[in-house]
Design a protein around this motif. Structure first.
Motif, short mmCIF file in Angstrom:
data_model
loop_
_atom_site.label_atom_id
_atom_site.label_comp_id
_atom_site.label_asym_id
_atom_site.label_seq_id
_atom_site.Cartn_x
_atom_site.Cartn_y
_atom_site.Cartn_z
N ASP A 1 0.82 -1.21 0.00
CA ASP A 1 0.00 0.00 0.00
C ASP A 1 0.85 1.26 0.00
OD1 ASP A 1 -2.26 -1.59 -0.02
OD2 ASP A 1 -2.70 -1.31 2.12
N ASP A 2 1.94 1.26 0.78
CA ASP A 2 2.83 2.43 0.82
C ASP A 2 3.43 2.72 -0.55
OD1 ASP A 2 2.36 2.72 3.52
OD2 ASP A 2 4.29 1.88 4.15
N LEU A 3 3.83 1.68 -1.25
CA LEU A 3 4.42 1.87 -2.58
C LEU A 3 3.37 2.29 -3.61
CD1 LEU A 3 6.90 -1.12 -2.59
CD2 LEU A 3 7.50 1.32 -2.65
N ARG A 4 2.20 1.74 -3.52
CA ARG A 4 1.13 2.11 -4.48
C ARG A 4 0.70 3.56 -4.31
NH1 ARG A 4 -3.28 -2.02 -6.15
NH2 ARG A 4 -3.55 -0.23 -7.47
N ALA A 5 0.87 4.11 -3.12
CA ALA A 5 0.45 5.49 -2.85
C ALA A 5 1.44 6.51 -3.42
CB ALA A 5 0.31 5.71 -1.34
N MET A 6 2.61 6.08 -3.84
CA MET A 6 3.65 6.98 -4.31
C MET A 6 3.39 7.35 -5.77
SD MET A 6 6.32 8.54 -3.15
CE MET A 6 6.24 7.72 -1.58
N ALA A 7 3.16 8.64 -6.05
CA ALA A 7 2.84 9.10 -7.40
C ALA A 7 4.08 9.50 -8.19
CB ALA A 7 1.86 10.27 -7.35
N ASP A 8 5.09 10.05 -7.55
CA ASP A 8 6.30 10.51 -8.22
C ASP A 8 7.26 9.34 -8.43
OD1 ASP A 8 8.14 12.98 -8.91
OD2 ASP A 8 9.32 11.62 -7.64
N ILE A 9 7.70 9.14 -9.67
CA ILE A 9 8.53 7.97 -9.99
C ILE A 9 9.87 7.98 -9.26
CG2 ILE A 9 9.58 8.96 -12.07
CD1 ILE A 9 8.40 5.35 -11.66
N ASP A 10 10.51 9.14 -9.15
CA ASP A 10 11.80 9.20 -8.45
C ASP A 10 11.63 8.91 -6.96
OD1 ASP A 10 13.34 9.77 -10.74
OD2 ASP A 10 12.83 11.90 -10.61
N GLN A 11 10.55 9.42 -6.37
CA GLN A 11 10.28 9.14 -4.97
C GLN A 11 9.92 7.66 -4.77
OE1 GLN A 11 7.28 11.93 -3.72
NE2 GLN A 11 8.75 13.62 -3.57
N PHE A 12 9.21 7.10 -5.74
CA PHE A 12 8.86 5.68 -5.69
C PHE A 12 10.13 4.83 -5.66
CE2 PHE A 12 8.30 1.69 -7.99
CZ PHE A 12 7.30 1.08 -7.25
N ILE A 13 11.04 5.11 -6.58
CA ILE A 13 12.28 4.33 -6.65
C ILE A 13 13.10 4.50 -5.38
CG2 ILE A 13 14.51 4.15 -7.86
CD1 ILE A 13 12.90 4.68 -10.46
N ALA A 14 13.18 5.73 -4.87
CA ALA A 14 13.91 5.97 -3.62
C ALA A 14 13.28 5.18 -2.47
CB ALA A 14 13.95 7.45 -3.30
N LEU A 15 11.95 5.13 -2.43
CA LEU A 15 11.25 4.39 -1.38
C LEU A 15 11.49 2.89 -1.51
CD1 LEU A 15 9.36 4.45 1.06
CD2 LEU A 15 7.42 4.40 -0.55
N VAL A 16 11.46 2.37 -2.73
CA VAL A 16 11.73 0.95 -2.96
C VAL A 16 13.12 0.60 -2.43
CG1 VAL A 16 12.19 -0.81 -4.73
CG2 VAL A 16 10.18 0.67 -4.92
N ILE A 17 14.11 1.43 -2.78
CA ILE A 17 15.49 1.18 -2.35
C ILE A 17 15.59 1.25 -0.83
CG2 ILE A 17 17.85 2.08 -2.40
CD1 ILE A 17 17.21 2.92 -5.34
N ARG A 18 15.00 2.29 -0.24
CA ARG A 18 15.07 2.43 1.22
C ARG A 18 14.39 1.26 1.94
NH1 ARG A 18 11.66 6.82 3.39
NH2 ARG A 18 10.33 5.10 3.93
N MET A 19 13.19 0.89 1.49
CA MET A 19 12.48 -0.23 2.11
C MET A 19 13.29 -1.52 1.98
SD MET A 19 8.56 0.23 0.94
CE MET A 19 7.37 1.12 1.94
N GLY A 20 13.89 -1.71 0.81
CA GLY A 20 14.71 -2.90 0.61
C GLY A 20 15.91 -2.92 1.53
N GLN A 21 16.61 -1.81 1.61
CA GLN A 21 17.80 -1.73 2.48
C GLN A 21 17.43 -1.97 3.94
OE1 GLN A 21 19.31 2.15 1.45
NE2 GLN A 21 20.66 1.32 -0.14
#
Length: 81
Positions: free
Chosen positions: A32-52
């Motif tokens: 849900d947190d990832l689906r809520a992200m509209a900006d692609i750069d912020q989405f990618i940053a969030l994916v990386i942060r969540m993964g780390q």
């Protein structure tokens, strides 16, 4: 559910991203947190942060490549229908 602590350090970024994606699909809150992200750069940053935060190691290039690949597959399937 996928156990993120079970992935091996020698896995490539692509492999770890695949494992992380499976983990996200099994974890509604993250999904849900990832689906809520509209900006692609912020989405990618969030994916990386969540993964780390969960012990995965992949880069923005891995995420971009996966997104482009998924987009091509989806577009190819939609033109076949």
């Amino acid at each position: 559910m996928t156990d993120p602590s079970s992935h091996e350090e020698q896995d490539s970024g692509d492999d770890q991203l695949d494992q992380f994606c499976g983990f996200v699909l099994d974890t509604v809150e993250l999904h849900d947190d990832l689906r809520a992200m509209a900006d692609i750069d912020q989405f990618i940053a969030l994916v990386i942060r969540m993964g780390q935060e969960r012990g995965f190691c992949f880069a923005a290039d891995d995420v971009w490549t996966a997104m482009r690949t998924t987009s091509r597959v989806f577009n190819a399937r939609s033109t076949i229908s």
